[in-house]
Enzyme design. Sequence first.
Site, PDB file in Angstrom:
ATOM      1  N   THR A  23       0.847  -1.194   0.000  1.00 20.56           N
ATOM      2  CA  THR A  23       0.000   0.000   0.000  1.00 20.56           C
ATOM      3  C   THR A  23       0.881   1.242   0.000  1.00 20.56           C
ATOM      4  OG1 THR A  23      -1.633  -1.140   1.326  1.00 20.56           O
ATOM      5  CG2 THR A  23      -1.803   1.234   1.228  1.00 20.56           C
ATOM      6  N   LEU A  24       0.668   2.139  -0.951  1.00 20.54           N
ATOM      7  CA  LEU A  24       1.413   3.396  -0.971  1.00 20.54           C
ATOM      8  C   LEU A  24       0.549   4.549  -0.509  1.00 20.54           C
ATOM      9  CD1 LEU A  24       3.351   3.027  -4.326  1.00 20.54           C
ATOM     10  CD2 LEU A  24       4.286   2.889  -2.026  1.00 20.54           C
TER      11      LEU A  24
END
Lengths: 245, 242
Positions: A23-24
């Site tokens: 997840t960014l």
Amino acid sequence: MNLMDSSHSNPMSLCSQADSQRTLYPYVTGTSVIGVKYKDGILMAADMGGSYGSTLRYKSVERMKPIGKHSLLGASGEISDFQEILHYLDELILYDNMWDDGNSLGPKEVHSYLTRVMYNRRNKFNPLWNSLVLGGVKNGQKYLGTVSMIGVHFEDNHVATGFGNHLARPILRDEWHEDLSFEDGVKLLEKCMRVLLYRDRSAVNKLQIAKITEEGVTISQPYSLKTFWGFSAFQNPTVGAEGSW
Amino acid sequence: MTKQQANWSPYDNNGGSCVAIAGADYCVIAADTRMSTGYNILTRDYSKICKLADKCVMASSGFQADVRALQKHLAARHLIYQHQHNKQMSCPAMAQLLSNTLYYKRFFPYYSFNVLGGLDNEGKGCVFTYDAVGSYEKVGYSSQGSGSTLIMPFLDNQLKSPSPLLLPALDAVTPLSEPEAVDLVKTVFASATERDIYTHTVHPFNTALSNFSLDVLQGDKLEIVILNASGIRREYMDLRKD
């Protein structure tokens, strides 16, 4: 461990392939959740919006769900991660039920589980992008706790996520007291939600209030709050600034 | 296309200060109960003190999730120790374990600033002070956390610690009595509270609307744990509000 080591010492390895696995940033998000303890249990409120950046993409997202017999979970942040958490909890409750021993996981236990899950994901640099509110009653004991996406957690008489921390908690610190009646609790939550509606740009005027007591969980039908926009300053907004439009 | 930067940090500073003072036959460990993030207060009633063994208490400030993980880890290790050795861990033993545990995560540290306080095998007070990656030292007193820069010089002045450079090494365990040491701790936090925004202890107040009992404090507290031959005692204190 290797991924973490290299991400610290050699930033160049943090690219394309490795990134697509973590997840960014969040995509579809929910805004604040507020929870308070009251006389018979916990009251929680959340609106039903799912924003896609600045677009209001989804308008009927249920951001509060019952967990097992004794708990209620509310989430803000990435909606897909919330759904993932619900999936984990489904399994947790299932295995708990399969013992068939008359015991069931209480809110304290569920909160502890969530804390560990969130912290573990943070350790792997792949967080579940949520701030969670977990409330419940078991054997007369009321419980209200919160966990953030990096694993910071605590319990208190009133909690909130996101903007709720800035706008709702000060109101709650001033007006919350022990043994609130149901009506007073709802009024207090609505007061907080109204302020959030006015001031949080990702808030929508369609909310649910959930209650959990020893008897069980009730989540209200969606409804909207009355708002007031008839301020004189809004009638002729440019009256003080000549030449403006 | 520039490389993606992470837009979240795995760390946060949840603030607060901890202090420990060792005496001839007691040890005092104290910490405030405020938990904050940035300029926000998350909760006013969070304990930073954890009893690891009968004669060993740890106070930690820093990143709360890491502090909790560390406390749980050490508690689990202590349980195993008890199963294997049929006795409680001594304070110096726990001190070494904490150091090793912290260094184990040398390349992704526990953001936790610890003071360990307790009684050694002879019943004498001991305090160990740590940094985030496990370097530690047995001292007569210490402070860690956001108010430590304010508290430490004050303790140095009041407890007149002998220079650590002297040979042979002199023990810095204070000759103060237990009530005097507890009073010093209260004074120290009162002073730190004046100047450190992250350390806070607040007096409870009553409004016309509320019927608070003294337990439901509308503010922060100072939690003090005293370890001596008769066991463990806990005291709470409130200071000025704001």
